[in-house]
Structures are given as C-alpha cells and as structure tokens.
Scaffold this motif. Sequence first.
Motif, PDB file in Angstrom:
ATOM      1  N   ASP A   1      -6.160  -1.610  11.520  1.00 57.52           N
ATOM      2  CA  ASP A   1      -5.838  -1.883  12.931  1.00 57.52           C
ATOM      3  C   ASP A   1      -5.371  -3.322  13.143  1.00 57.52           C
ATOM      4  O   ASP A   1      -4.717  -3.630  14.137  1.00 57.52           O
ATOM      5  CB  ASP A   1      -7.059  -1.621  13.830  1.00 57.52           C
ATOM      6  CG  ASP A   1      -7.400  -0.137  13.899  1.00 57.52           C
ATOM      7  OD1 ASP A   1      -6.558   0.681  13.477  1.00 57.52           O
ATOM      8  OD2 ASP A   1      -8.513   0.193  14.349  1.00 57.52           O
ATOM      9  N   SER A   2      -5.725  -4.202  12.201  1.00 59.77           N
ATOM     10  CA  SER A   2      -5.310  -5.611  12.334  1.00 59.77           C
ATOM     11  C   SER A   2      -3.814  -5.784  12.046  1.00 59.77           C
ATOM     12  O   SER A   2      -3.262  -6.862  12.245  1.00 59.77           O
ATOM     13  CB  SER A   2      -6.105  -6.486  11.354  1.00 59.77           C
ATOM     14  OG  SER A   2      -5.601  -6.330  10.034  1.00 59.77           O
ATOM     15  N   GLY A   3      -3.187  -4.704  11.554  1.00 58.13           N
ATOM     16  CA  GLY A   3      -1.755  -4.777  11.273  1.00 58.13           C
ATOM     17  C   GLY A   3      -1.435  -4.949   9.800  1.00 58.13           C
ATOM     18  O   GLY A   3      -0.257  -5.091   9.441  1.00 58.13           O
ATOM     19  N   ALA A   4      -2.460  -4.904   8.943  1.00 62.44           N
ATOM     20  CA  ALA A   4      -2.186  -4.955   7.493  1.00 62.44           C
ATOM     21  C   ALA A   4      -1.516  -3.634   7.112  1.00 62.44           C
ATOM     22  O   ALA A   4      -2.087  -2.567   7.345  1.00 62.44           O
ATOM     23  CB  ALA A   4      -3.486  -5.120   6.720  1.00 62.44           C
ATOM     24  N   PRO A   5      -0.293  -3.673   6.568  1.00 65.30           N
ATOM     25  CA  PRO A   5       0.385  -2.400   6.292  1.00 65.30           C
ATOM     26  C   PRO A   5      -0.334  -1.586   5.216  1.00 65.30           C
ATOM     27  O   PRO A   5      -0.845  -2.152   4.254  1.00 65.30           O
ATOM     28  CB  PRO A   5       1.778  -2.835   5.819  1.00 65.30           C
ATOM     29  CG  PRO A   5       1.680  -4.279   5.473  1.00 65.30           C
ATOM     30  CD  PRO A   5       0.520  -4.848   6.229  1.00 65.30           C
ATOM     31  N   ALA A   6      -0.384  -0.259   5.423  1.00 61.83           N
ATOM     32  CA  ALA A   6      -0.957   0.637   4.409  1.00 61.83           C
ATOM     33  C   ALA A   6       0.040   0.720   3.256  1.00 61.83           C
ATOM     34  O   ALA A   6       1.201   1.081   3.457  1.00 61.83           O
ATOM     35  CB  ALA A   6      -1.178   2.009   5.015  1.00 61.83           C
ATOM     36  N   ILE A   7      -0.392   0.378   2.067  1.00 59.80           N
ATOM     37  CA  ILE A   7       0.497   0.396   0.895  1.00 59.80           C
ATOM     38  C   ILE A   7       0.320   1.738   0.192  1.00 59.80           C
ATOM     39  O   ILE A   7      -0.783   2.075  -0.246  1.00 59.80           O
ATOM     40  CB  ILE A   7       0.143  -0.756  -0.081  1.00 59.80           C
ATOM     41  CG1 ILE A   7       0.175  -2.112   0.629  1.00 59.80           C
ATOM     42  CG2 ILE A   7       1.056  -0.720  -1.312  1.00 59.80           C
ATOM     43  CD1 ILE A   7       1.519  -2.530   1.177  1.00 59.80           C
ATOM     44  N   ARG A   8       1.412   2.489   0.082  1.00 59.03           N
ATOM     45  CA  ARG A   8       1.304   3.826  -0.499  1.00 59.03           C
ATOM     46  C   ARG A   8       2.078   3.959  -1.794  1.00 59.03           C
ATOM     47  O   ARG A   8       2.029   4.978  -2.438  1.00 59.03           O
ATOM     48  CB  ARG A   8       1.763   4.874   0.512  1.00 59.03           C
ATOM     49  CG  ARG A   8       0.892   4.828   1.770  1.00 59.03           C
ATOM     50  CD  ARG A   8       0.998   6.070   2.602  1.00 59.03           C
ATOM     51  NE  ARG A   8       0.125   5.976   3.771  1.00 59.03           N
ATOM     52  CZ  ARG A   8      -1.145   6.353   3.789  1.00 59.03           C
ATOM     53  NH1 ARG A   8      -1.693   6.877   2.720  1.00 59.03           N
ATOM     54  NH2 ARG A   8      -1.868   6.218   4.895  1.00 59.03           N
ATOM     55  N   GLN A   9       2.823   2.921  -2.163  1.00 55.53           N
ATOM     56  CA  GLN A   9       3.513   3.008  -3.458  1.00 55.53           C
ATOM     57  C   GLN A   9       3.516   1.679  -4.195  1.00 55.53           C
ATOM     58  O   GLN A   9       3.456   0.614  -3.596  1.00 55.53           O
ATOM     59  CB  GLN A   9       4.933   3.551  -3.295  1.00 55.53           C
ATOM     60  CG  GLN A   9       5.923   2.557  -2.746  1.00 55.53           C
ATOM     61  CD  GLN A   9       7.341   3.130  -2.748  1.00 55.53           C
ATOM     62  OE1 GLN A   9       7.554   4.270  -2.342  1.00 55.53           O
ATOM     63  NE2 GLN A   9       8.308   2.354  -3.215  1.00 55.53           N
ATOM     64  N   VAL A  10       3.542   1.812  -5.527  1.00 57.38           N
ATOM     65  CA  VAL A  10       3.522   0.643  -6.406  1.00 57.38           C
ATOM     66  C   VAL A  10       4.674   0.780  -7.384  1.00 57.38           C
ATOM     67  O   VAL A  10       4.867   1.840  -7.975  1.00 57.38           O
ATOM     68  CB  VAL A  10       2.191   0.584  -7.196  1.00 57.38           C
ATOM     69  CG1 VAL A  10       2.205  -0.543  -8.191  1.00 57.38           C
ATOM     70  CG2 VAL A  10       1.010   0.418  -6.245  1.00 57.38           C
ATOM     71  N   THR A  11       5.461  -0.288  -7.535  1.00 56.50           N
ATOM     72  CA  THR A  11       6.577  -0.273  -8.487  1.00 56.50           C
ATOM     73  C   THR A  11       6.309  -1.284  -9.586  1.00 56.50           C
ATOM     74  O   THR A  11       5.990  -2.444  -9.304  1.00 56.50           O
ATOM     75  CB  THR A  11       7.907  -0.597  -7.788  1.00 56.50           C
ATOM     76  OG1 THR A  11       8.100   0.343  -6.736  1.00 56.50           O
ATOM     77  CG2 THR A  11       9.086  -0.527  -8.752  1.00 56.50           C
ATOM     78  N   PHE A  12       6.414  -0.833 -10.806  1.00 54.28           N
ATOM     79  CA  PHE A  12       6.156  -1.676 -11.968  1.00 54.28           C
ATOM     80  C   PHE A  12       7.474  -1.891 -12.705  1.00 54.28           C
ATOM     81  O   PHE A  12       8.127  -0.929 -13.091  1.00 54.28           O
ATOM     82  CB  PHE A  12       5.148  -0.942 -12.864  1.00 54.28           C
ATOM     83  CG  PHE A  12       4.207  -1.863 -13.549  1.00 54.28           C
ATOM     84  CD1 PHE A  12       3.071  -2.342 -12.893  1.00 54.28           C
ATOM     85  CD2 PHE A  12       4.447  -2.276 -14.847  1.00 54.28           C
ATOM     86  CE1 PHE A  12       2.202  -3.213 -13.519  1.00 54.28           C
ATOM     87  CE2 PHE A  12       3.587  -3.149 -15.479  1.00 54.28           C
ATOM     88  CZ  PHE A  12       2.452  -3.622 -14.815  1.00 54.28           C
ATOM     89  N   ASN A  13       7.878  -3.153 -12.860  1.00 54.23           N
ATOM     90  CA  ASN A  13       9.145  -3.478 -13.545  1.00 54.23           C
ATOM     91  C   ASN A  13       8.835  -4.230 -14.837  1.00 54.23           C
ATOM     92  O   ASN A  13       8.158  -5.268 -14.783  1.00 54.23           O
ATOM     93  CB  ASN A  13      10.003  -4.387 -12.670  1.00 54.23           C
ATOM     94  CG  ASN A  13      10.294  -3.772 -11.309  1.00 54.23           C
ATOM     95  OD1 ASN A  13      11.205  -2.983 -11.171  1.00 54.23           O
ATOM     96  ND2 ASN A  13       9.496  -4.118 -10.316  1.00 54.23           N
ATOM     97  N   ALA A  14       9.331  -3.708 -15.941  1.00 56.53           N
ATOM     98  CA  ALA A  14       9.123  -4.404 -17.225  1.00 56.53           C
ATOM     99  C   ALA A  14      10.180  -3.946 -18.205  1.00 56.53           C
ATOM    100  O   ALA A  14      10.577  -2.774 -18.193  1.00 56.53           O
ATOM    101  CB  ALA A  14       7.738  -4.093 -17.782  1.00 56.53           C
ATOM    102  N   ALA A  15      10.608  -4.865 -19.037  1.00 55.37           N
ATOM    103  CA  ALA A  15      11.549  -4.571 -20.119  1.00 55.37           C
ATOM    104  C   ALA A  15      12.756  -3.773 -19.623  1.00 55.37           C
ATOM    105  O   ALA A  15      13.174  -2.779 -20.240  1.00 55.37           O
ATOM    106  CB  ALA A  15      10.823  -3.809 -21.241  1.00 55.37           C
TER     107      ALA A  15
END
Length: 398
Positions: free
Chosen positions: A71-85
């Motif tokens: 409710d404080s406005g912290a966005p709900a994070i629903r995806q994670v992207t991993f970048n390597a090589a």
Amino acid sequence: MQTANRSRHDVVVVGGRVAGSATAMLLARLGHDVVVVDQASFPSDTVSTHSIARSGMVQLRRWSLLDPVLDSGAPAIRQVTFNAAGASVTRTIKDKAGVDLLVAPRRYVLDTLLAAAAERAGADVRPGVTVTDVQRDGRGRVVGVQGHDHTGAPVELGARWVIGADGLRSRVARSVGAAINQGGPAGGAAQYAYYAGIPWSGFEFFVAERSFAGVFPTHDEQACIWVLNPTTDARAVHRRAGSRVEAFGQLLERSAPPLAERLRQARRTSPVQGMLRQPNQVRQAFGPGWALVGDAGYYRDATTAYGISDAFRDAELLAVALDQALRGAVEEPTALASYQQQRDRALAEIFEITCRLAAYPPVPAFIELQKQLSAAIDRQAAALAARPIPAQRLLATA
Ligand SMILES: Cc1cc2nc3c(=O)[nH]c(=O)nc-3n(C[C@H](O)[C@H](O)[C@H](O)COP(=O)(O)OP(=O)(O)OC[C@H]3O[C@@H](n4cnc5c(N)ncnc54)[C@H](O)[C@@H]3O)c2cc1C
C-alpha cells in the motif's frame, strides 16, 4: 550530572530499523514492555539497496506487514531477468511458501512502517536517542544503557535485556565486547543510485567478470540501479574517473552494457552511494543481559542482498527466545543459547555462498552459486512459513 530521562523496562532495543523494530514489534505483541531507541529519526534513509528475498517476504506476510508495504506504493515484482554470457532469461516469480511476488521498498518507507508497527504493538519508540554505553550490575550483567537525546540531555534506561540492533558498527556489541566467532574476507564494493523516467519490468541482474549489477524497481516509478565489484576494481576505476558518478557510469558500462545504454534515456535522481570493503562476520549473539540481532550480530557482503531477510528471520528467533526467558518458561542461558544456535544454523549456508560470491569467481561459477543461493533461500522461506506465528491469537483479534 542531571539525568532527565530515566526509566526501567523488560527490554531496551538499541536501533530501530529492520532488525530492531521487528524484534521490538514481536516482543511487544508477546506482551512485553519494550523501548526502542535510535539516534536517527524516522522517516530517514540508510545506506542500503533494498530487495527483499522470498524468506523476508514470508516474514512480512506472517507479521501482517506485506499489505502495508504494498500500500506504500512499493511495486509488486513478478518477474526476474538474469543476464549472463550474452544470454537473457526471464522468469515469473513462482508461488512458493505462500509468496508469489517480491518487493524492494525504499528503506525510509520500510523502516518507518516497521517502527510504526512496533509502536502500534505497544513498544515505546524513541527517535533521536544515542546510546553511548551499556550499564552493568555488580556481577557484570548488562542491566541497561546510557546515552543522550537529541538535545544532549542524558538518558538512562534500565532493562532486564538490552538488544543491540544498532548495525554493523554496533555500540552495544563493542560495549559488551561481543567476540567475532566467524569471519570471511572483506573485499566487496557495492554502489547504487536511483533513476527515473524509463519503464522497469522487474528485478534485473547482470553478471560479468568481476562484477554483478542490476535493477530494483521501487517507489515513485524509480529504480535502484546498483553495481558490485571487488573493492580494488571500484577504487581503480574511481581514481581514473575523477568523480564517483563518472566511476559508477564506467562500472555499469563494463558490467551491464545494455543497462548502461537504457539509462542514457533516464534521469538520475540521487547521488551515488554505497560501501567499500564490506566485511563478512558472525558475532557472539548473547551474554548476560544482552543479545545482538541484525547487522550488529551478523554482517555479510551485499552480493546476496540478504541482510533485511536475515534481520527478519533473526528478529523472530530472538523475540521467541527472549519471550521464553522473560516469562521464566525456559532458563535464560538455555533460551539464548538456542537463539544463537538457531541463528548460526540458519545463516551458515547463505553466509558461505555470500563469501564465495564476494570473491567474484569466473562467471560460470558465479552463476552456479546464484542457483545455489536461490535454492537455499527457498528452503529458508519454507522453513519460516512452517513456524508458528508469534502472538498470532492476539493478531487475529486485533
Ligand atoms: C550497499 C548495501 C546494499 C545492500 N543491499 C541490500 C539488499 O538489497 N537487500 C537486503 O536485504 N539487504 C541489503 N543490504 C544489507 C542491509 O542494509 C542490512 O543488512 C540491514 O540494514 C540491517 O539492518 P539492521 O536493522 O540490523 O541495521 P541498520 O539498518 O544498520 O540500522 C541500525 C540502526 O541503529 C541505529 N544506531 C546505531 N548506533 C546507535 C547508537 N549508538 N544509539 C542509537 N541508535 C544507534 C542507527 O541509527 C540505525 O538506524 C545492503 C547493505 C549495503 C551496505
């Protein structure tokens, strides 16, 4: 000397951020008379990025604090992207241990919410009070703290237990002479700044040789952009670059070129902050009349972004142990030894992974350690989700 503020309590907690306010909230919910002092006042920021791991999210949910954070406005994070090589993999956050999203709330929001929750539970939260030493009785037991308020007026608080939740450079730990039982090399640098003006789609991580960088979307459509390296590398770049902002840009360019490119369209909204030579250490967690929680007792490099989740876990372990000791249900030394034992068992795996990540092994080994970290966090989240919630009956009727 005149002593303006003198009182006596079950527990005095020194430090009112994620470790201190969480411990105070739980102890107050369990019916104890708790005072929290902090030299800072709230809302205020601290040097830290702020992604909360699944295990930390489990604690927020179990303590009925997840909704206020969202409710404080912290966005709900629903995806994670991993970048390597040269490869990029995006995954949706799985629903495990009752959690299907992550958050990265600004610390001035999160810490203020926790202090307010402690206050609502009945704790007396006193900002602007600096503790300068502990007080002992004739047998050497810690029986309180002394210090001063923001006007310089002396403060003395007596307590059956003093909790040091006062961070890495803990005054309480130094006053009681808490030994460092385990240490790893101190080598990692962590630097970050906030950016606005472009869209963010979730948490992003970029692994490259001797660096780890990423994006934590947060309040006000901004994101915390961070880069971690060995301190020697960060210093060398800084020496050549001339300014911290310039050095940060160069480190990002080297660590995460696609991110550096995107940031050219964004607006930096903060100075670059961070920490060099972050230690890795575990301190003795208790002694007669005192205990440590959070960074005061256990510090690890920011590469695993796990300090808030560690603090939430250990706040509960300590609150439950102290509750038993205060009620006389379990002998003090047994209850507190059990806190230390549970803490040390719970932190061991991720502490070892952190120390290995902070040594920046070659990219394939770094990625393998990240996989191990993810599995370890899921195990910890499941273990926390299975625990009884302290003062749950009270919460249900509140
Ligand atoms: C660069 C960086 C990035 C990080 N990123 C992450 C991340 O993404 N996710 C994550 O989970 N963790 C992260 N961490 C770790 C996290 O910030 C800490 O683990 C966490 O802040 C510990 O909380 P704490 O309550 O124990 O201590 P702190 O947050 O340090 O709070 C201690 C409080 O004690 C008060 N205090 C100190 N001395 C006194 C005194 N003598 N008298 C009165 N009050 C006193 C201070 O004012 C302060 O408010 C990061 C750390 C750094 C340095």
